[in-house]
Structures are given as C-alpha cells and as structure tokens.
Design a protein around this motif. Structure first.
Motif, PDB file in Angstrom:
ATOM      1  N   ILE A  68       0.839  -1.105  -0.114  1.00 43.11           N
ATOM      2  CA  ILE A  68       0.140  -0.067  -0.144  1.00 43.11           C
ATOM      3  C   ILE A  68       0.935   1.288   0.127  1.00 43.11           C
ATOM      4  CG2 ILE A  68      -1.543   1.182   1.455  1.00 43.11           C
ATOM      5  CD1 ILE A  68      -3.000  -1.429   2.335  1.00 43.11           C
ATOM      6  N   LEU A  69       1.847   1.113   0.934  1.00 41.04           N
ATOM      7  CA  LEU A  69       2.757   2.367   1.044  1.00 41.04           C
ATOM      8  C   LEU A  69       3.537   2.619  -0.518  1.00 41.04           C
ATOM      9  CD1 LEU A  69       3.863   2.546   4.710  1.00 41.04           C
ATOM     10  CD2 LEU A  69       2.406   4.056   3.688  1.00 41.04           C
ATOM     11  N   VAL A  70       4.034   1.350  -1.102  1.00 38.97           N
ATOM     12  CA  VAL A  70       4.467   1.259  -2.445  1.00 38.97           C
ATOM     13  C   VAL A  70       3.735   2.180  -3.480  1.00 38.97           C
ATOM     14  CG1 VAL A  70       5.368   0.221  -4.378  1.00 38.97           C
ATOM     15  CG2 VAL A  70       6.073  -0.405  -1.877  1.00 38.97           C
ATOM     16  N   LYS A  71       2.513   1.729  -3.362  1.00 43.11           N
ATOM     17  CA  LYS A  71       1.474   2.379  -4.218  1.00 43.11           C
ATOM     18  C   LYS A  71       1.423   3.936  -3.975  1.00 43.11           C
ATOM     19  CE  LYS A  71      -3.177   1.883  -6.146  1.00 43.11           C
ATOM     20  NZ  LYS A  71      -3.838   3.142  -6.108  1.00 43.11           N
ATOM     21  N   ASP A  72       1.481   4.394  -2.760  1.00 46.85           N
ATOM     22  CA  ASP A  72       1.427   5.636  -2.222  1.00 46.85           C
ATOM     23  C   ASP A  72       2.529   6.511  -2.841  1.00 46.85           C
ATOM     24  OD1 ASP A  72      -1.135   5.248  -1.241  1.00 46.85           O
ATOM     25  OD2 ASP A  72      -0.420   5.283   0.898  1.00 46.85           O
ATOM     26  N   GLY A  73       3.602   5.881  -3.165  1.00 45.74           N
ATOM     27  CA  GLY A  73       5.059   6.266  -3.535  1.00 45.74           C
ATOM     28  C   GLY A  73       5.966   6.704  -2.148  1.00 45.74           C
ATOM     29  N   GLU A 110     -11.502  -1.156  -6.560  1.00 42.52           N
ATOM     30  CA  GLU A 110     -10.555   0.110  -6.093  1.00 42.52           C
ATOM     31  C   GLU A 110      -9.159  -0.889  -6.120  1.00 42.52           C
ATOM     32  OE1 GLU A 110      -9.070   2.541  -2.217  1.00 42.52           O
ATOM     33  OE2 GLU A 110     -11.140   1.700  -2.110  1.00 42.52           O
ATOM     34  N   GLN A 111      -8.328  -0.316  -6.611  1.00 46.29           N
ATOM     35  CA  GLN A 111      -6.932  -0.873  -6.625  1.00 46.29           C
ATOM     36  C   GLN A 111      -5.997  -0.688  -5.362  1.00 46.29           C
ATOM     37  OE1 GLN A 111      -5.632  -2.653  -9.787  1.00 46.29           O
ATOM     38  NE2 GLN A 111      -4.378  -3.332  -8.242  1.00 46.29           N
ATOM     39  N   ILE A 112      -6.223  -1.429  -4.493  1.00 47.91           N
ATOM     40  CA  ILE A 112      -5.663  -1.246  -3.322  1.00 47.91           C
ATOM     41  C   ILE A 112      -4.096  -1.362  -3.077  1.00 47.91           C
ATOM     42  CG2 ILE A 112      -5.510  -2.197  -0.753  1.00 47.91           C
ATOM     43  CD1 ILE A 112      -8.431  -0.996  -1.509  1.00 47.91           C
ATOM     44  N   LEU A 113      -3.663  -2.540  -4.035  1.00 39.80           N
ATOM     45  CA  LEU A 113      -2.052  -2.599  -4.074  1.00 39.80           C
ATOM     46  C   LEU A 113      -1.551  -2.093  -5.405  1.00 39.80           C
ATOM     47  CD1 LEU A 113      -2.050  -6.163  -2.644  1.00 39.80           C
ATOM     48  CD2 LEU A 113      -1.288  -4.077  -1.481  1.00 39.80           C
ATOM     49  N   PRO A 114      -0.427  -1.871  -5.914  1.00 37.94           N
ATOM     50  CA  PRO A 114       0.085  -1.901  -7.197  1.00 37.94           C
ATOM     51  C   PRO A 114      -0.385  -2.871  -7.975  1.00 37.94           C
ATOM     52  CG  PRO A 114       1.872  -1.238  -5.743  1.00 37.94           C
ATOM     53  CD  PRO A 114       0.615  -1.882  -4.887  1.00 37.94           C
ATOM     54  N   GLU A 115      -0.756  -2.547  -9.320  1.00 44.17           N
ATOM     55  CA  GLU A 115      -1.269  -3.452 -10.267  1.00 44.17           C
ATOM     56  C   GLU A 115      -0.145  -4.622 -10.509  1.00 44.17           C
ATOM     57  OE1 GLU A 115      -2.077  -1.636 -13.816  1.00 44.17           O
ATOM     58  OE2 GLU A 115      -3.686  -0.426 -13.197  1.00 44.17           O
ATOM     59  N   TRP A 116       1.117  -4.341 -10.101  1.00 46.19           N
ATOM     60  CA  TRP A 116       2.091  -5.401 -10.224  1.00 46.19           C
ATOM     61  C   TRP A 116       2.517  -6.160  -9.121  1.00 46.19           C
ATOM     62  CZ3 TRP A 116       6.062  -4.125  -7.039  1.00 46.19           C
ATOM     63  CH2 TRP A 116       6.287  -2.514  -6.782  1.00 46.19           C
ATOM     64  N   TRP A 117       1.969  -5.626  -7.989  1.00 44.82           N
ATOM     65  CA  TRP A 117       2.392  -6.154  -6.746  1.00 44.82           C
ATOM     66  C   TRP A 117       2.164  -7.864  -6.284  1.00 44.82           C
ATOM     67  CZ3 TRP A 117       5.294  -4.421  -2.923  1.00 44.82           C
ATOM     68  CH2 TRP A 117       5.410  -4.805  -1.704  1.00 44.82           C
ATOM     69  N   VAL A 118       1.108  -8.147  -6.578  1.00 39.95           N
ATOM     70  CA  VAL A 118       0.808  -9.831  -6.447  1.00 39.95           C
ATOM     71  C   VAL A 118       1.729 -10.456  -7.568  1.00 39.95           C
ATOM     72  CG1 VAL A 118      -0.728 -11.552  -6.876  1.00 39.95           C
ATOM     73  CG2 VAL A 118      -1.712  -9.237  -6.080  1.00 39.95           C
ATOM     74  N   GLN A 119       2.072 -10.042  -8.621  1.00 43.27           N
ATOM     75  CA  GLN A 119       2.933 -10.910  -9.260  1.00 43.27           C
ATOM     76  C   GLN A 119       4.277 -10.848  -8.753  1.00 43.27           C
ATOM     77  OE1 GLN A 119       3.208  -9.508 -13.691  1.00 43.27           O
ATOM     78  NE2 GLN A 119       4.925 -10.841 -13.986  1.00 43.27           N
ATOM     79  N   TYR A 120       4.761  -9.517  -8.430  1.00 46.40           N
ATOM     80  CA  TYR A 120       6.083  -9.274  -7.634  1.00 46.40           C
ATOM     81  C   TYR A 120       6.203 -10.166  -6.335  1.00 46.40           C
ATOM     82  CZ  TYR A 120       9.102  -7.439  -4.010  1.00 46.40           C
ATOM     83  OH  TYR A 120      10.077  -7.504  -2.955  1.00 46.40           O
TER      84      TYR A 120
END
Length: 444
Positions: free
Chosen positions: A198-203, A357-367
């Motif tokens: 979540i904080l990664v998505k927030d930058g 709502e995209q809670i996590l970055p779109e790539w997060w689960v793959q990562y």
C-alpha cells in the motif's frame, strides 16, 4: 583438618560457580517460558474469547509451559505467569488493541488509539457478512461440507472455502465462530507485506530502496534493500528454531525484548544480501520498524492497517498486536477471523483490487508471488509458493499461501479461482497436499 576445610571451600566455590552457570543459562529460558505463556493466555482469553482451560489445552500443554502457573485477572484484563516461583512476566489486554507483553514492566504507549471498526453485518459478502443462499453450478456443497467435517480434527479451529468469490463452506470448533479473531502466527508476515505494498502504491516506499538503520552503514548491512527483507534474503545471521531447550533469536525477540524491531536490526550480517535465502521473523519486524518511520505521528502508524486495509476489505474482526514500545509484531501477532483471513486471500486472488478499487500496485501480486532467487521456488515476498510443487505436488504450480506456525494457512489457487483458509492449534497430521486435493473433487 585444614585439608578438609580447604576441600570444603573448593567444593563450595565449585558449587557456587555451577549454580551461577546454571542460572545464567536457565534464567532466560524461564523468562521465555513465562513470556510465551502470559502472552498466549492474555490474547487467547481476551482477544479470541476462549477460556483459560481451552488456551492451556491448545497452546500450553507441553513442557515447560505446562509447569507455568498463571493468574488471569479478568477485572484488569491482565495475565501474570510464574514458573517455579522464580520468574514471572505479565501481559496486558486493551480493548481494540489486543494483548501486549511487557518484558521490562508496563509502559504506556502514547498514541496507540484504535480506529472504530466499520460494522457491515447487513452488507453482502465479501465486504459484509451476508452470505448468498445459492451457489454456482458444478459445486457439490453437501459433499464438500461432509468432506470438511470428516477431516475436521481435534486440533482444527476453523475452515473457510471461497470459490468464484462466494463463501461456499465454513466449519468452526466449539467456542469459535465466524466472528472470532484467530492467531495467524507467521501469516501475519503476509499482512505486513500487504501494508508495504500500500505504501509503495502511495509512493512512500520502493522495494529496491536501501534499509537505512543508524549503525548499518558501517558494514555490509548498508547494502540490504527492502526487497531483500521481503524475500528473506537479507544475509543477516538469524536462528528461527523454536527450541524448548535453548533461547534462540526468534524466542528472545518475541518473549524477552521490548523493542523487537531494534533487536532484529542489531544482528550482524553473515553473508552478502541476496546470496542466501533464510527464513527469519526478525526481518519482518525490521520491516515493521520501517513502516513506522513512514509516519510523522505514531497514531497514524498505529491506525494505518485499520484505515487502509482492514476497513477497506470489511475485516471487522482483525488486529495486529504490538510490542512493548508500540511496533507492530508483523512477524507473528495478527489476529483475524477465518472470514477475514479469507478476505485477505481474495485481495491477492483479485490482483490487489477490492470492489473496483486498486488497493495494491497493479504489479504487486506478481512481484509478491515471484520466487526469491535463492529460495528454490518456495518463497516470494512474505508469501510461500508452490512454484516448484515441493510443498503440494498434486496442486497447480500457481498456488501460493500465507503460512503460520501450528498449521495456519490461507491457500490461494488462481487457476481454480479459490481461497481456502485452515486454522489449527497444531500442524501434526495435517497433509495440506492431500487435504486440498480431496477438496477440489467437490468444486470442479
């Protein structure tokens, strides 16, 4: 006569030295036993709502914990545990916060104020609690429930099955229901990683940023990144053994240390970052410390999981307990109802999206589900993987799972569009490969 006196003095000194050595070794072990007992009883009684007898039977039946004497103070919501009348520790429960072990005595944590829980008992699943009466074609609900009942052991606590987003089966042990927060142990690591996401998505964070800790720049630890911590590849020396005869790093951290993040950060490097995979609860509690640094006010840090994750997903019966200085114990102390654990699994199954709502970055689960380089396909970012099919050879390679001590598991099956939650008080006799394989016969 002088010889006798001299001999007695030598024997006395020798005996005193032996007692000092035994005390030096034994005292920390006894403190660990009382710390574990006080914490487990306090959380079991006041968070999970179980009786003292139930907790003692499920969690404290083996030596040395069965030699610990505990007093549960229901008025003050405190547990004091003593062993051999020599060593004692206490844990304190606070409403909405959970139980806290105070190894060095009670210390008020300013700003540890829980946010209100959003009640959603009249809203449909998955954000709410209302379950649909009908299920999709091809699902044998009767057969599935019979199968779960047949395999529900004396150590089973809860099972929840989600298929195509729908809750199709759930079973609970006596004294436990759909609202009971249950300890996930190391499944809490997956919650901690989700908060990072979540904080990664927030930058606010990036996965490849260096971990900046005061004394780390003086040695090889300066090269450790957040990614290394998430993937358990930091190179830090750590003993994760839950031994009952010696006090290892993980036991000392959980039951003797007030500041778990600081203790985990104090260990030295053993090998270069990203050169060896080694499971470590310490690295997750370093991550918990990093999360705290992201907020100017402690209260914002403390309310972050509820505000940005639990309330979003409708996880009404969830919390993460803290250590004695207020750091979330991201390695171990997440309590969620079985349904709430299922919701967390669904967030990952849906690629980080919840109700649009995209809670996590779109790539997060793959990562998070990409194998760490040195893990032999078994581990991603605080998530266990079946990529090598070593864990569960009869299940698809795309399966991944949150995994915790004593048989806690949330299994996500992307190709089956399923999430299965299994919570237990012991991992003995649990063959998740056969159990889940058998369950799939009823949902094809």
């Amino acid at each position: 006569m002088k010889l006798v006196i001299r001999t007695l003095k030598v024997l006395g000194i020798t005996l005193a030295l032996i007692l000092v050595i035994i005390g030096f070794i034994l005292y920390p072990l006894l403190r660990g036993a009382t710390g574990y007992t006080a914490k487990m009883l306090c959380s079991g009684v006041f968070v999970e709502g179980l009786s003292q007898q139930q907790v003692e039977q499920m969690e404290l039946g083996s030596f040395p914990f069965n030699r610990v004497e505990s007093t549960v103070d229901f008025q003050n919501k405190q547990v004091k545990s003593t062993i051999f009348k020599l060593v004692s520790q206490s844990a304190q429960y606070e409403e909405g916060i959970g139980a806290t072990l105070y190894p060095n005595g009670y210390n008020e944590i300013i700003g540890r104020i829980p946010l209100p829980v959003n009640t959603r008992d009249t809203i449909p699943w998955p954000t709410g609690s209302v379950i649909a009466d009908t299920v999709a074609e091809g699902i044998d609900v009767t057969g599935l429930n019979q199968y779960i009942s047949q395999h529900f052991m004396v150590t089973s606590r809860a099972v929840v099955v989600i298929k195509d987003g729908q809750l199709i089966a759930e079973h609970y042990a006596e004294g436990i229901d759909k609202y009971t927060p249950l300890l996930g142990w190391s499944m809490t690591k997956s919650i901690a990683a989700t908060l990072v996401g979540i904080l990664v998505k927030d930058g606010v964070l990036t996965v490849n940023q260096p971990v900046t800790i005061n004394d780390w720049p003086t040695d090889e630890r300066q090269y450790i990144t957040l990614n290394n911590l998430l993937q358990m590849s930091s190179g830090l020396k750590w003993n994760e053994d839950y031994s009952k005869t010696s006090l290892t790093d993980v036991s000392r951290m959980l039951y003797l240390e007030s500041d778990m993040s600081a203790y985990a950060s104090s260990v030295k490097s053993e090998v270069s970052p990203d050169s060896v995979w080694r499971y470590s609860s310490g690295t997750t509690n370093i991550i918990s410390g990093m999360l705290r640094w992201c907020f100017d006010e402690y209260q914002d840090y403390y309310q972050f999981p509820r505000k940005r994750l639990f309330n979003k997903l409708g996880m009404q019966h969830s919390l993460i307990e803290t250590d004695a200085v207020g750091n979330f114990v991201g390695s171990s102390y997440g309590y969620c109802s079985a349904r709430d654990w299922a919701r967390l699994g669904m967030l990952y199954l849906n690629n980080g999206v919840w109700q649009g709502e995209q809670i996590l970055p779109e790539w997060w689960v793959q990562y998070a589900t990409t194998p760490a380089r040195q893990s032999n396909g078994q581990y991603g970012a605080q998530i266990w993987l079946n990529a090598s099919q070593q864990h569960m050879p009869d299940l698809p390679a795309d399966v991944y799972f949150f995994n915790g001590y004593r048989g806690q598991r949330v299994t996500v099956m992307p190709s089956m569009n399923m999430v299965v939650v299994c919570l237990n008080s012991s991992a003995e006799r649990i063959d998740f490969n056969s159990y889940l394989k058998g369950m799939l016969k009823y949902v094809q």
